[in-house]
Structures are given as C-alpha cells and as structure tokens.
Scaffold this motif. Structure first.
Motif, PDB file in Angstrom:
ATOM      1  N   LEU A  26      48.732  17.779  48.972  1.00  0.00           N
ATOM      2  CA  LEU A  26      47.592  17.444  49.891  1.00  0.00           C
ATOM      3  C   LEU A  26      48.336  16.308  50.942  1.00  0.00           C
ATOM      4  O   LEU A  26      47.811  16.471  52.126  1.00  0.00           O
ATOM      5  CB  LEU A  26      46.342  16.953  49.290  1.00  0.00           C
ATOM      6  CG  LEU A  26      45.096  16.558  50.168  1.00  0.00           C
ATOM      7  CD1 LEU A  26      44.859  17.716  51.035  1.00  0.00           C
ATOM      8  CD2 LEU A  26      43.881  16.190  49.319  1.00  0.00           C
ATOM      9  N   ALA A  45      48.508  24.729  52.885  1.00  0.00           N
ATOM     10  CA  ALA A  45      47.183  24.992  52.457  1.00  0.00           C
ATOM     11  C   ALA A  45      47.051  26.352  51.615  1.00  0.00           C
ATOM     12  O   ALA A  45      46.127  26.233  50.666  1.00  0.00           O
ATOM     13  CB  ALA A  45      46.466  25.023  53.802  1.00  0.00           C
ATOM     14  N   LEU A  48      47.891  25.095  48.163  1.00  0.00           N
ATOM     15  CA  LEU A  48      46.935  24.486  47.419  1.00  0.00           C
ATOM     16  C   LEU A  48      45.633  25.481  47.036  1.00  0.00           C
ATOM     17  O   LEU A  48      44.864  25.246  45.950  1.00  0.00           O
ATOM     18  CB  LEU A  48      46.063  23.477  48.308  1.00  0.00           C
ATOM     19  CG  LEU A  48      46.979  22.089  48.427  1.00  0.00           C
ATOM     20  CD1 LEU A  48      46.892  21.344  49.610  1.00  0.00           C
ATOM     21  CD2 LEU A  48      46.926  21.268  47.167  1.00  0.00           C
ATOM     22  N   PHE A  62      40.706  18.154  50.952  1.00  0.00           N
ATOM     23  CA  PHE A  62      41.255  19.300  51.249  1.00  0.00           C
ATOM     24  C   PHE A  62      40.315  20.145  52.244  1.00  0.00           C
ATOM     25  O   PHE A  62      40.869  20.934  53.081  1.00  0.00           O
ATOM     26  CB  PHE A  62      41.299  20.166  50.102  1.00  0.00           C
ATOM     27  CG  PHE A  62      42.090  21.418  50.022  1.00  0.00           C
ATOM     28  CD1 PHE A  62      43.220  21.619  50.984  1.00  0.00           C
ATOM     29  CD2 PHE A  62      41.943  22.587  49.364  1.00  0.00           C
ATOM     30  CE1 PHE A  62      43.941  22.812  51.081  1.00  0.00           C
ATOM     31  CE2 PHE A  62      42.440  23.746  49.337  1.00  0.00           C
ATOM     32  CZ  PHE A  62      43.380  23.895  50.231  1.00  0.00           C
TER      33      PHE A  62
END
Length: 479
Positions: A26, A45, A48, A62
């Motif tokens: 992050l 991203a 994640l 996030f």
C-alpha cells in the motif's frame, strides 16, 4: 521526488523481507501516486486487489488510492466494508463523505445526497461535506439548509478555512433562494477569510503571463512550426475555469472516438522534467523557466506527453485534456503537438469573473478571492489569449458559451468539424454521458442544457461595479 524515490527503495527492501505484509504494498502504491506514475500505481493496485492478507484497517487508505486512480467502483467496495467495520463517528463520517463524493462523480446525485446527510448527522461541523451537499441541487424554499449553515457560519470557533467553506455553502443556497444581497455579503466575507490566509501576489502572476507573451512570439512560431511530434490524439480544452469547458468536454466525449481523460497535469510535468534534463544548471525562477521551455526538443516533449497520459488514454483515437491552466502553454503545445486540437472556451467577462469568485477552489486560482486581483488577472489572461489567437489563428477554436447554449446543435456540429470528427447525434445528448466527472460542474452536466446562469452577474451589478469598471478601463466589453 528524490525523497520519494529513496522511500520506494526502502519499501522494496521491506517487501522482500515481508512479502505477506500488505502495508508495504500500500505504501508503494501511495509513492507511485505521489510520483504521478499511474501505470505503476495501477499495477500495484491490481496486486492488492488479489492480496490474501489485506486487513480491514487498510481498506480506507486503499479505497482512497483507488479513488485517486479513478477506479471508483472498486473504491466503493472497500469503503463499504470499511464503513461496516468502523466504530468511531468521525471515521464513519469521513467514509460516508468519500463515498458521497464518488457517487457525485458517477452522477448518482440522490445517493450522494443521502450519504452526505448521514455524514453530517454524525459530524455537522464538517464544512467540506456541507459545501458538497449544497452543490448537489438547487435549493428550494421548502427544502434547504440555510438556517443550519447560518448557525455554523456564525460560530466563533471556526478556523479561517472552515469559515470560508461554510460561507460559500451558505452563499450558494441563498442565491438559489434569490436572496442576492445576503448571498453576496456572506460570499464576500468567506472570500476575505480565504484570502487573508494565503501568501499570494497577483503581480507575480501578471508578470508571468506577460513573459509568456513576450517569449512565445512570431519568431518562436516560425522557428517551431515543423518541430513537433506527429499525433492527432489530444484535444485540449482550455481557458479560465467556470466558463463551460466541462459542458464542451461532455459533448465531445459522447463521440465514440473520444475519451475524456480529465484535467491532466501531464503536459506541464513533462515540460518541467525536460527543462531540468536539458538545462540542469538553470535557476528555477519563472522567467528563466519560461525562456528555457522555449528552447526544448519539442518532438521529444510531445512524445513524452502522449506517453505520460497512458494508461488512461490510447484506447480511443482521441482524448480530451481539459486542464484550464494549459492556456499558459499554448505556444508549447503548438510546437510539441502541431496536430493537436485546441479549443478556447469563452464566456461573458462578468459572468466568468462572478462564477470564479463564487467558487471555493481546492487548489490553484489564488487570484479568485479578491475582486481587484480577479479583475487584474482576468485582464492579463485575456491579453494572453488574444495573443495566442493572433499567433495561431487557424489552430485555436474559440467557442462562446452563450452561443453554445443558444444553439447547441449548430455549435456542436462546428465543434466536431473543427476536431475532424464525424457527426454523431448522441453528442448533443451530453446529459446522458455516463463517464465520471470530477469537476465543480459535476452536478450541472447531468442536466439538459440551460440558460439560467447566463447574465447571473446582473443580480450583483452593484457589488461587482468596481470589477466591471476595471475591465472596461482595460478595453474589455462588459455590457
């Protein structure tokens, strides 16, 4: 930039040591966002989104990063889970506000209003949420927040920014109710509160505009006419803010060949990076920077700009860059991207100045909070735009907002013809455009075209008389 790069190196080491710690990923994502490296940020991203051990406490951060990447539906998913887990009222209020902002971008103004109502029940002194809620619709005698906002505005414990924000919200609602004298009185107070807490000298901006005009002259235009990168992708919509540029963007982006990329900083950033690369020992004051920018490798600048707009662009033949401040770079744009289309949006000077004055900008446009400074900047900007029109008479399309409102079909056809786009009837149904809008006009562009904002300044003709006199003294017609 160097500090962020060094942080990235440390984060990569931390990821190598703790590959299952999502916190490091992050932070890597946030660094790429700070560097405006959107391609790398999107890659992180994606990682994640499938990360097996992303803990709920990381969801709000996030979601905020996904929001910055304009991945709104994914951001909403994480905000909703974070909201279910949150127990603190202030945290809940902030999450509701963030979700409301996204629904506004997406055009679901009813849901945005519901979420902001919930947020303000938890934290009624959230000035930003109050202002956003006021902007979502035209307030009525039966349904408004004037009493609540009046109490909040009068509160002695407000910070200067809080006072200004409450003032802009209250002034907007009072204007909706046609209580014009009260509206301007509150607006003036809010603008003063904002201006007193800014370090700004309008003379410096005016000097910059004059330096631009002097540097990018006939000699520059002749010297650079065959120097650029061959791309027809970009359509630049520019000028001052609050002139109707979002409306034009929505019309054009209804075309199947056009994508609205938003207000991009990529051209200025690409230019700055190249100046530093070509002239590493140059002083960094604005005058020196302007001169250095006129000596660049323009084909390289044009190519770099196109690359930097990826991955958002490239999936349609054309894209729109709607950053108003690109008006400062018209000479550079012509040199770097000679086939790019440039659309200059014009609106009545008094309507333009009043619309700018009543807008609380999150960043930029520091001249907008004082009527004298606003007049001075407007005059200098107008002279610069007249210079561009004289220098590149066939390359810039000047479109008047009032003519567009009066005859949408004819003006839309002329606009598409200038952009070398075939006519598509859906372009005039811009209110059905499903693309997100993050500008101050995000609520208005969901409506059919209307003329109620034309001549709005006349409701404040007495209060704006000194500004009008300054413009007229400079030879700008205001009647």
């Amino acid at each position: 930039m160097r500090d962020i790069q060094s942080v990235l190196v440390s984060i990569e080491k931390a990821i190598a040591l703790e590959p299952h710690n999502a916190k490091w990923l992050l932070q890597k994502l946030q660094c790429h966002l700070a560097l405006q490296d959107k391609a790398s940020a999107n890659q992180v991203a994606d990682s994640l989104l499938t990360f097996p051990s992303l803990s709920n406490d990381l969801y709000p951060e996030f979601a905020l990063a996904l929001n910055a990447l304009q991945r709104y539906q994914e951001a909403l998913t994480y905000y909703k889970v974070a909201l279910q887990e949150a127990s603190d009222a202030n945290v809940q209020s902030q999450l509701l506000f963030n979700m409301g902002s996204i629904y506004r971008y997406l055009g679901d103004l009813g849901m945005a209003n519901e979420l902001l109502d919930e947020a303000l029940k938890l934290n009624p002194e959230d000035a930003e949420a109050q202002l956003l809620r006021s902007s979502l619709r035209k307030q009525t005698l039966e349904q408004n927040h004037v009493d609540e906002l009046t109490d909040l505005f009068a509160h002695e414990g407000n910070s200067p920014l809080q006072k200004a924000t409450f003032a802009y919200a209250l002034a907007k609602e009072l204007e909706d109710l046609q209580r014009y004298e009260q509206s301007f009185e509150v607006l003036y107070s809010g603008a003063q509160s904002r201006r007193k807490n800014m370090r700004y000298h309008v003379e410096q901006d005016i000097n910059t505009l004059q330096d631009i005009v002097a540097t990018f002259n006939d000699d520059f235009a002749k010297r650079t006419q065959d120097s650029g990168f061959d791309s027809q992708e970009p359509i630049f919509i520019l000028g001052l803010p609050r002139t109707g540029s979002t409306l034009i963007e929505r019309i054009l982006s209804q075309h199947s060949d056009v994508y609205a990329a938003g207000e991009l900083n990529d051209f200025a950033l690409s230019m700055m990076a190249q100046v530093k690369q070509q002239f590493p020992n140059q002083a960094s004051n604005k005058s020196t920077l302007i001169h250095a920018s006129s000596q660049l490798d323009f084909a390289k600048l044009g190519e770099k700009y196109i690359q930097e707009t990826r991955p958002e662009t490239g999936h349609t033949p054309r894209f729109i860059d709607k950053l108003p401040l690109n008006s400062l770079y018209v000479g550079l744009i012509r040199a770097a991207l000679p086939r790019a289309k440039i659309i200059y949006v014009k609106r009545h000077p008094m309507d333009t100045c009043y619309a700018i004055y009543k807008q609380l900008f999150t960043q930029g446009y520091p001249f907008s909070y004082d009527l004298d400074e606003l007049a001075e900047y407007y005059i200098a900007h107008e002279r610069m735009m007249q210079h561009w029109l004289a220098l590149y008479p066939d390359a810039i399309y000047a479109l008047e907002y009032e003519k567009l409102v009066a005859d949408l079909d004819t003006q839309a056809r002329k606009l598409l013809q200038f952009c070398e786009l075939d006519w598509q009837a859906q372009c005039v149904d811009f209110e059905q455009n499903a693309q997100p809008s993050t500008t101050a006009s995000a609520a208005q562009v969901r409506q059919k075209i209307y003329a109620s904002s034309i001549g709005k300044w006349r409701c404040y003709s007495e209060q704006l008389a000194p500004l009008k006199a300054k413009l007229q003294q400079a030879g700008i017609a205001c009647d």
